[in-house]
Design a protein around this motif. Structure first.
Motif, PDB file in Angstrom:
ATOM      1  N   ASP A   1       2.073 -13.758  -5.648  1.00 45.82           N
ATOM      2  CA  ASP A   1       2.172 -12.683  -6.627  1.00 45.82           C
ATOM      3  C   ASP A   1       1.308 -11.477  -6.261  1.00 45.82           C
ATOM      4  O   ASP A   1       1.805 -10.355  -6.109  1.00 45.82           O
ATOM      5  CB  ASP A   1       1.770 -13.226  -8.005  1.00 45.82           C
ATOM      6  CG  ASP A   1       2.253 -12.337  -9.136  1.00 45.82           C
ATOM      7  OD1 ASP A   1       2.732 -11.231  -8.856  1.00 45.82           O
ATOM      8  OD2 ASP A   1       2.155 -12.752 -10.294  1.00 45.82           O
ATOM      9  N   ASN A   2       0.004 -11.687  -6.117  1.00 47.14           N
ATOM     10  CA  ASN A   2      -0.904 -10.550  -5.901  1.00 47.14           C
ATOM     11  C   ASN A   2      -0.636  -9.784  -4.610  1.00 47.14           C
ATOM     12  O   ASN A   2      -0.546  -8.549  -4.626  1.00 47.14           O
ATOM     13  CB  ASN A   2      -2.356 -11.020  -5.963  1.00 47.14           C
ATOM     14  CG  ASN A   2      -2.846 -11.238  -7.378  1.00 47.14           C
ATOM     15  OD1 ASN A   2      -2.358 -10.612  -8.313  1.00 47.14           O
ATOM     16  ND2 ASN A   2      -3.807 -12.127  -7.550  1.00 47.14           N
ATOM     17  N   PRO A   3      -0.515 -10.453  -3.444  1.00 45.89           N
ATOM     18  CA  PRO A   3      -0.245  -9.699  -2.215  1.00 45.89           C
ATOM     19  C   PRO A   3       1.091  -8.953  -2.238  1.00 45.89           C
ATOM     20  O   PRO A   3       1.177  -7.802  -1.789  1.00 45.89           O
ATOM     21  CB  PRO A   3      -0.263 -10.779  -1.134  1.00 45.89           C
ATOM     22  CG  PRO A   3      -1.123 -11.856  -1.693  1.00 45.89           C
ATOM     23  CD  PRO A   3      -0.808 -11.866  -3.157  1.00 45.89           C
ATOM     24  N   ALA A   4       2.143  -9.588  -2.750  1.00 49.00           N
ATOM     25  CA  ALA A   4       3.447  -8.920  -2.797  1.00 49.00           C
ATOM     26  C   ALA A   4       3.396  -7.705  -3.717  1.00 49.00           C
ATOM     27  O   ALA A   4       3.939  -6.637  -3.410  1.00 49.00           O
ATOM     28  CB  ALA A   4       4.524  -9.898  -3.266  1.00 49.00           C
ATOM     29  N   ARG A   5       2.723  -7.856  -4.846  1.00 51.03           N
ATOM     30  CA  ARG A   5       2.609  -6.747  -5.790  1.00 51.03           C
ATOM     31  C   ARG A   5       1.823  -5.591  -5.161  1.00 51.03           C
ATOM     32  O   ARG A   5       2.175  -4.415  -5.328  1.00 51.03           O
ATOM     33  CB  ARG A   5       1.913  -7.225  -7.062  1.00 51.03           C
ATOM     34  CG  ARG A   5       1.988  -6.255  -8.233  1.00 51.03           C
ATOM     35  CD  ARG A   5       1.367  -6.872  -9.478  1.00 51.03           C
ATOM     36  NE  ARG A   5       2.003  -8.135  -9.835  1.00 51.03           N
ATOM     37  CZ  ARG A   5       3.138  -8.222 -10.507  1.00 51.03           C
ATOM     38  NH1 ARG A   5       3.745  -7.117 -10.909  1.00 51.03           N
ATOM     39  NH2 ARG A   5       3.655  -9.405 -10.795  1.00 51.03           N
ATOM     40  N   ALA A   6       0.768  -5.929  -4.415  1.00 46.11           N
ATOM     41  CA  ALA A   6      -0.053  -4.891  -3.778  1.00 46.11           C
ATOM     42  C   ALA A   6       0.752  -4.100  -2.752  1.00 46.11           C
ATOM     43  O   ALA A   6       0.696  -2.860  -2.718  1.00 46.11           O
ATOM     44  CB  ALA A   6      -1.273  -5.542  -3.115  1.00 46.11           C
ATOM     45  N   TYR A   7       1.531  -4.789  -1.925  1.00 47.52           N
ATOM     46  CA  TYR A   7       2.324  -4.100  -0.911  1.00 47.52           C
ATOM     47  C   TYR A   7       3.482  -3.329  -1.536  1.00 47.52           C
ATOM     48  O   TYR A   7       3.833  -2.237  -1.074  1.00 47.52           O
ATOM     49  CB  TYR A   7       2.845  -5.092   0.130  1.00 47.52           C
ATOM     50  CG  TYR A   7       1.939  -5.198   1.328  1.00 47.52           C
ATOM     51  CD1 TYR A   7       2.126  -4.391   2.448  1.00 47.52           C
ATOM     52  CD2 TYR A   7       0.888  -6.096   1.350  1.00 47.52           C
ATOM     53  CE1 TYR A   7       1.294  -4.472   3.547  1.00 47.52           C
ATOM     54  CE2 TYR A   7       0.041  -6.197   2.439  1.00 47.52           C
ATOM     55  CZ  TYR A   7       0.257  -5.384   3.539  1.00 47.52           C
ATOM     56  OH  TYR A   7      -0.577  -5.466   4.622  1.00 47.52           O
ATOM     57  N   ALA A   8       4.086  -3.880  -2.576  1.00 48.31           N
ATOM     58  CA  ALA A   8       5.183  -3.172  -3.251  1.00 48.31           C
ATOM     59  C   ALA A   8       4.685  -1.871  -3.856  1.00 48.31           C
ATOM     60  O   ALA A   8       5.374  -0.840  -3.821  1.00 48.31           O
ATOM     61  CB  ALA A   8       5.803  -4.066  -4.323  1.00 48.31           C
ATOM     62  N   ALA A   9       3.467  -1.901  -4.402  1.00 45.52           N
ATOM     63  CA  ALA A   9       2.887  -0.675  -4.953  1.00 45.52           C
ATOM     64  C   ALA A   9       2.647   0.344  -3.851  1.00 45.52           C
ATOM     65  O   ALA A   9       2.913   1.542  -4.020  1.00 45.52           O
ATOM     66  CB  ALA A   9       1.578  -0.999  -5.673  1.00 45.52           C
ATOM     67  N   GLU A  10       2.163  -0.117  -2.697  1.00 42.99           N
ATOM     68  CA  GLU A  10       1.919   0.796  -1.582  1.00 42.99           C
ATOM     69  C   GLU A  10       3.221   1.417  -1.082  1.00 42.99           C
ATOM     70  O   GLU A  10       3.271   2.607  -0.724  1.00 42.99           O
ATOM     71  CB  GLU A  10       1.227   0.055  -0.436  1.00 42.99           C
ATOM     72  CG  GLU A  10       0.904   0.962   0.747  1.00 42.99           C
ATOM     73  CD  GLU A  10       0.254   0.217   1.893  1.00 42.99           C
ATOM     74  OE1 GLU A  10      -0.742   0.708   2.434  1.00 42.99           O
ATOM     75  OE2 GLU A  10       0.756  -0.851   2.261  1.00 42.99           O
ATOM     76  N   LEU A  11       4.300   0.625  -1.075  1.00 41.36           N
ATOM     77  CA  LEU A  11       5.591   1.129  -0.608  1.00 41.36           C
ATOM     78  C   LEU A  11       6.312   1.962  -1.667  1.00 41.36           C
ATOM     79  O   LEU A  11       7.341   2.570  -1.373  1.00 41.36           O
ATOM     80  CB  LEU A  11       6.489  -0.052  -0.199  1.00 41.36           C
ATOM     81  CG  LEU A  11       6.048  -0.846   1.034  1.00 41.36           C
ATOM     82  CD1 LEU A  11       6.896  -2.107   1.172  1.00 41.36           C
ATOM     83  CD2 LEU A  11       6.146   0.009   2.290  1.00 41.36           C
ATOM     84  N   GLY A  12       5.792   1.965  -2.886  1.00 43.22           N
ATOM     85  CA  GLY A  12       6.407   2.736  -3.963  1.00 43.22           C
ATOM     86  C   GLY A  12       7.669   2.115  -4.518  1.00 43.22           C
ATOM     87  O   GLY A  12       8.538   2.833  -5.034  1.00 43.22           O
TER      88      GLY A  12
END
Length: 260
Positions: free
Chosen positions: A184-195
């Motif tokens: 959850d946390n890593p995927a959410r972090a990268y998705a936020a970075e990718l917009g």
């Protein structure tokens, strides 16, 4: 009385004073793992996030330097530990094959939630692993999500492997697969970075929750029962102080500041 005093004194001494041959430990981990762990930059060996803060605490308590650095992709890290080229993995799930190559230090220092990520426009009913059968998925190469799910996926699911986390997310967003499995946390972090966080979502029912462990190579020259016990004691102390929760908050803030 004198004997009890000597034993107490030995227990309180830093490990470096008891083991002259082990003055330094090397460590690495998954460099695409925010807010737990990530690489400071494309040309840097420095690792940032919640886990480096925990390793600093462990180092201070041991009285031994722990050098946490980037050595390559996640698969390379696991191979290096298996061969004894680095001593520690700072963050790994338990699997039987890994247990043949490294010792797990208990207790776990963190519990993580693995989610099924989908496009909001392509969500589907999901309550159990069997609901993924007949659908195409993706995850990141060399990742494990626990022994039970790994075995189930191998025999029943069609899951492709992406080289990098952001590649897996882009495969999902582009419709090349129907779901993406990641924590959850890593995927959410990268998705936020990718917009793209507003275009994807984690389904309510997780794949599961797994413990995250510190491990030490069975081939490490520093791997002794004494060291493993001291590492275990230190992690128990960190758990009692809820240090990882503090470090995780700091890691989230650092990642968000990086991507702003």
């Amino acid at each position: 009385m004198l004997l009890r005093f000597v034993l107490l004194l030995l227990a309180l001494l830093p490990l470096s004073s008891l083991s002259e041959e082990c003055r330094r430990l090397t460590a690495s981990g998954n460099s695409e793992y925010p807010p737990y762990l990530w690489r400071a930059g494309d040309d840097s060996l420095e690792m940032l996030g919640a886990i480096p803060k925990l390793m600093d605490y462990v180092s201070q308590q041991l009285g031994i330097e722990i050098v946490l650095k980037y050595v390559g992709p996640w698969g390379r890290v696991q191979e290096d530990v298996a061969e004894g080229e680095i001593d520690l993995i700072a963050g790994a799930f338990y699997t039987v094959p890994r247990s043949y190559r490294m010792d797990y230090i208990r207790p776990a220092f963190q519990k993580t939630r693995t989610a099924v990520w989908v496009r909001k426009a392509g969500a589907f009913p999901y309550q159990q692993w069997s609901d993924l059968q007949g659908r195409s998925g993706v995850t990141v190469i060399n990742n494990s999500f626990g022994q039970a799910f790994d075995e189930y996926a191998e025999h029943h699911l069609n899951i492709h492997e992406a080289v990098r986390l952001n590649q897996g997310l882009n495969m999902l967003l582009g419709g090349r697969v129907e779901y993406f499995i990641y924590e959850d946390n890593p995927a959410r972090a990268y998705a936020a970075e990718l917009g793209i966080l507003d275009q994807i979502e984690a389904l309510d029912v997780p794949i599961g929750s797994e413990d995250l462990f510190l491990t030490i190579s069975k081939k490490s020259d520093c791997n002794t029962p004494e060291l493993r016990q001291k590492l275990s004691d230190i992690l128990i102390s960190a758990q009692q102080q809820e240090l990882m929760a503090q470090y995780l908050k700091q890691g989230i803030s650092e990642w968000e500041a990086r991507t702003q």
